[in-house]
Enzyme design. Structure first.
Site, PDB file in Angstrom:
ATOM      1  CG  LEU A  96      -1.705  -0.491   0.891  1.00  0.00           C
ATOM      2  CD1 LEU A  96      -2.838  -1.161   2.427  1.00  0.00           C
ATOM      3  CD2 LEU A  96      -3.262  -0.924   0.258  1.00  0.00           C
ATOM      4  CG  ASP A  97       0.310   4.184  -3.016  1.00  0.00           C
ATOM      5  OD1 ASP A  97       0.857   3.036  -3.218  1.00  0.00           O
ATOM      6  OD2 ASP A  97      -0.518   4.544  -3.680  1.00  0.00           O
ATOM      7  CG  PHE A  98       4.274   7.540   2.937  1.00  0.00           C
ATOM      8  CD1 PHE A  98       5.204   6.321   3.691  1.00  0.00           C
ATOM      9  CD2 PHE A  98       3.958   8.702   3.377  1.00  0.00           C
ATOM     10  CE1 PHE A  98       5.406   7.167   4.744  1.00  0.00           C
ATOM     11  CE2 PHE A  98       4.129   9.225   4.388  1.00  0.00           C
ATOM     12  CZ  PHE A  98       5.352   8.377   5.418  1.00  0.00           C
TER      13      PHE A  98
END
Length: 230
Positions: A101-103
């Site tokens: 998942l993105d930051f």
């Protein structure tokens, strides 16, 4: 790996010897006598010939984590906390992330040391839906669902995305189901309409749903039933 291939790869046995070992029922995998040369040996399997252990095996581990924002989907990062920093388990360097998942994206993250299991979960061929709750900067119209269902062309990869299902929940909120995991895919899909995603939360991956009891940053082992779903 097939048990006959596993044994043949050991310098001490040739193919003829392996066949005899299996016929004579001298091979055990995880405590069970094996005579079928096609029987599978995993990295977690305990393999014995007579009373000698050829592979000790190790326990397979599976965890569900509620990923918080501001956390990197990586095993190590010199600047930011990682999801593995949230895991308090022995030998966690053996673990890897199944579906990043993105930051600042939150939600369901699965962590394991079972490579075969994580590949089944994430490879596009399985077409397991990943469901996201999305909030956007601007209103979401009916055109979005029609466009997403047809697929969007991504020039950078020179491909068209698989059909995706969008359910509009409110003027600026929706639930999106996709079967791929392209780079920043959800944000790029909404970016097609020049609509910025301001919140993105993964609710489930295939049949595995984020446990509502888990708070951001918390995790738990998967149950046997959940593991078998993949």
């Amino acid at each position: 790996m097939r048990v006959d291939r596993f044994l043949s790869n050991l310098p001490r046995f040739n193919r003829k010897q392996v066949r005899l070992l299996l016929v004579e029922k001298r091979v055990r995998v995880d405590g069970e006598v094996v005579s079928d040369p096609h029987a599978e040996v995993l990295e977690f399997s305990r393999v014995e010939v007579d009373d000698e252990v050829l592979q000790v095996g190790k326990p397979a581990r599976y965890f569900m984590l509620h990923k918080p924002p501001g956390c990197v989907s990586a095993t190590r990062d010199p600047q930011h906390p990682t999801v593995l920093d949230l895991i308090d388990e022995p030998d966690k360097e053996d673990l890897h992330i199944a579906g990043r998942l993105d930051f600042n994206t939150t939600g369901l993250m699965l962590i394991t040391n079972d490579g075969s299991w994580s590949r089944r979960l994430t490879q596009p061929q399985t077409k397991l839906p990943k469901v996201y709750y999305v909030e956007t900067e601007q209103n979401i119209t009916a055109e979005y669902a029609i466009t997403f269902a047809k697929g969007l062309y991504f020039a950078f990869e020179d491909l068209t995305t698989q059909p995706a299902e969008l359910v509009v929940l409110g003027p600026k909120s929706a639930r999106l189901s996709i079967v791929e995991g392209r780079y920043h895919q959800v944000k790029r899909m909404f970016g097609h309409f020049d609509n910025k995603v301001v919140r993105l939360h993964r609710e489930c991956m295939g049949p595995l749903v984020l446990d509502a009891v888990l708070k951001p940053g918390e995790y738990r082992p998967l149950s046997r039933e959940e593991i078998r779903l993949i």
